[in-house]
Design an enzyme around this catalytic site. Structure first.
Site, mmCIF file in Angstrom:
data_model
loop_
_atom_site.group_PDB
_atom_site.id
_atom_site.type_symbol
_atom_site.label_atom_id
_atom_site.label_comp_id
_atom_site.label_asym_id
_atom_site.label_seq_id
_atom_site.Cartn_x
_atom_site.Cartn_y
_atom_site.Cartn_z
ATOM 1 N N GLY A 1 -25.548 -42.697 48.033
ATOM 2 C CA GLY A 1 -26.084 -42.230 46.876
ATOM 3 C C GLY A 1 -25.844 -42.943 45.575
ATOM 4 O O GLY A 1 -26.575 -43.516 44.455
ATOM 5 N N ASP B 1 -22.800 -40.445 42.582
ATOM 6 C CA ASP B 1 -24.096 -40.316 41.740
ATOM 7 C C ASP B 1 -24.218 -39.062 41.234
ATOM 8 O O ASP B 1 -24.545 -38.759 40.089
ATOM 9 C CB ASP B 1 -25.294 -40.426 42.914
ATOM 10 C CG ASP B 1 -25.129 -39.467 44.068
ATOM 11 O OD1 ASP B 1 -23.912 -38.888 44.411
ATOM 12 O OD2 ASP B 1 -26.006 -39.572 45.096
ATOM 13 N N ASP C 1 -22.104 -31.664 42.326
ATOM 14 C CA ASP C 1 -22.935 -30.449 42.486
ATOM 15 C C ASP C 1 -21.974 -29.125 42.854
ATOM 16 O O ASP C 1 -21.285 -28.704 41.902
ATOM 17 C CB ASP C 1 -23.885 -30.595 43.556
ATOM 18 C CG ASP C 1 -24.932 -29.365 43.912
ATOM 19 O OD1 ASP C 1 -25.455 -29.048 42.819
ATOM 20 O OD2 ASP C 1 -25.093 -29.215 45.053
ATOM 21 N N LYS D 1 -23.917 -31.136 38.110
ATOM 22 C CA LYS D 1 -24.833 -29.611 37.693
ATOM 23 C C LYS D 1 -23.669 -28.764 37.660
ATOM 24 O O LYS D 1 -23.186 -28.080 38.542
ATOM 25 C CB LYS D 1 -25.417 -29.638 39.035
ATOM 26 C CG LYS D 1 -26.827 -30.396 39.170
ATOM 27 C CD LYS D 1 -27.535 -29.714 40.179
ATOM 28 C CE LYS D 1 -27.749 -30.633 41.380
ATOM 29 N NZ LYS D 1 -28.743 -30.376 42.500
ATOM 30 N N PHE E 1 -33.037 -29.716 41.965
ATOM 31 C CA PHE E 1 -32.689 -30.979 42.897
ATOM 32 C C PHE E 1 -33.536 -32.249 42.377
ATOM 33 O O PHE E 1 -34.665 -32.365 42.091
ATOM 34 C CB PHE E 1 -33.393 -30.835 44.231
ATOM 35 C CG PHE E 1 -32.481 -31.418 45.256
ATOM 36 C CD1 PHE E 1 -31.353 -30.967 45.834
ATOM 37 C CD2 PHE E 1 -33.256 -32.682 45.846
ATOM 38 C CE1 PHE E 1 -30.819 -31.708 46.837
ATOM 39 C CE2 PHE E 1 -32.600 -33.218 46.800
ATOM 40 C CZ PHE E 1 -31.276 -32.906 47.263
ATOM 41 N N ASP F 1 -31.466 -39.147 47.277
ATOM 42 C CA ASP F 1 -32.468 -39.132 48.400
ATOM 43 C C ASP F 1 -32.719 -37.545 48.815
ATOM 44 O O ASP F 1 -31.806 -36.707 48.673
ATOM 45 C CB ASP F 1 -32.047 -39.855 49.501
ATOM 46 C CG ASP F 1 -31.321 -39.196 50.278
ATOM 47 O OD1 ASP F 1 -30.104 -38.961 49.853
ATOM 48 O OD2 ASP F 1 -31.261 -39.311 51.586
ATOM 49 N N ARG G 1 -35.101 -42.634 47.606
ATOM 50 C CA ARG G 1 -33.680 -43.389 46.949
ATOM 51 C C ARG G 1 -34.033 -44.503 46.033
ATOM 52 O O ARG G 1 -33.387 -44.646 44.835
ATOM 53 C CB ARG G 1 -33.086 -43.969 48.237
ATOM 54 C CG ARG G 1 -31.514 -43.697 48.085
ATOM 55 C CD ARG G 1 -31.000 -44.440 49.222
ATOM 56 N NE ARG G 1 -30.404 -43.596 50.264
ATOM 57 C CZ ARG G 1 -29.692 -42.543 50.430
ATOM 58 N NH1 ARG G 1 -29.116 -42.189 49.074
ATOM 59 N NH2 ARG G 1 -29.388 -41.882 51.409
#
Ligand code: IMP
Length: 191
Positions: free
Chosen positions: A46, A101, A104, A132, A153, A160, A166
């Site tokens: 990512g 990337d 989370d 996030k 999301f 991706d 992606r």
């Protein structure tokens, strides 16, 4: 009329916006890490596009190393992080900069940082394009952050969903209804 090749997901950050922010982050990283350039470690897949941008904007053509940590299946984090590539990078005594990337739950970055510090890295800092914060399970510091986003999301610019989307140049919000409507339109146009 020519069909767009991707569902019309809502754009959160355009490619231009990402480029500008990456340039600012590279400047911050350069100032904060001088005089010793960091050892760049991209969390693949990512983070590749973001990592390439930072590499381009940082002075000195720094080499890029890669690490792969797996914890996701579809849109859900499994909780357990396994390092499948790059666990043996020669980080001893180095100032590692992990390039991610999106942070989370924080599990991936926390596991990687613990791993590399355990392997003798002098420091292990993090540059992440997105975060996030409302999803955090493990508290992690992000020294260089592009943007905070709500609990949605997102896809594109390297990110991706099971290998899809992606290559989108912008960062968009995934919505299953938008994808479904798009796919059924494409299917009916081809019959
Ligand atoms: P964490 O360990 O929960 O912080 O997850 C980090 C990894 O989960 C990222 O490197 C991404 O691969 C993936 N991930 C988390 N949220 C998203 C998202 O919104 N879109 C795409 N991938 C995501």
């Amino acid at each position: 009329m020519k069909q767009p090749s991707f569902p019309p997901f809502r754009v959160l950050f355009s490619n231009d916006t990402i480029l500008r922010r990456a340039q600012e982050l590279a400047r911050q990283i350069h100032v904060a890490t001088a005089p010793e350039p960091p050892m760049l470690v991209a969390v693949i897949e990512g983070a590749r596009p973001f990592a390439r941008l930072l590499q381009k904007f940082l002075p000195g053509s720094l080499p890029m190393h890669e690490v792969r940590a797996q914890s996701y299946a579809g849109q859900h984090s499994s909780g357990k992080v396994t390092i499948t590539i790059g666990a043996d990078l020669p980080v001893h005594g180095r100032h590692v900069l992990l390039l991610e990337d999106i942070v989370d739950t924080g599990r991936t970055i926390a596991a990687l940082r613990e791993h590399f510090l355990g392997k003798g890295a002098q420091t292990c800092r993090v540059a992440s394009l997105l975060s996030k914060p409302s999803r955090r399970v493990v508290p992690v510091g992000i020294e260089f952050l592009g943007f905070e986003i709500p609990d949605e999301f997102v896809l594109g610019f390297g990110m991706d969903l099971d290998g899809r989307y992606r290559e989108l140049p912008d960062i968009v919000v995934y919505e299953s209804e938008v994808e479904r409507a798009f796919l059924s339109k494409v299917a009916s146009a081809s019959t």
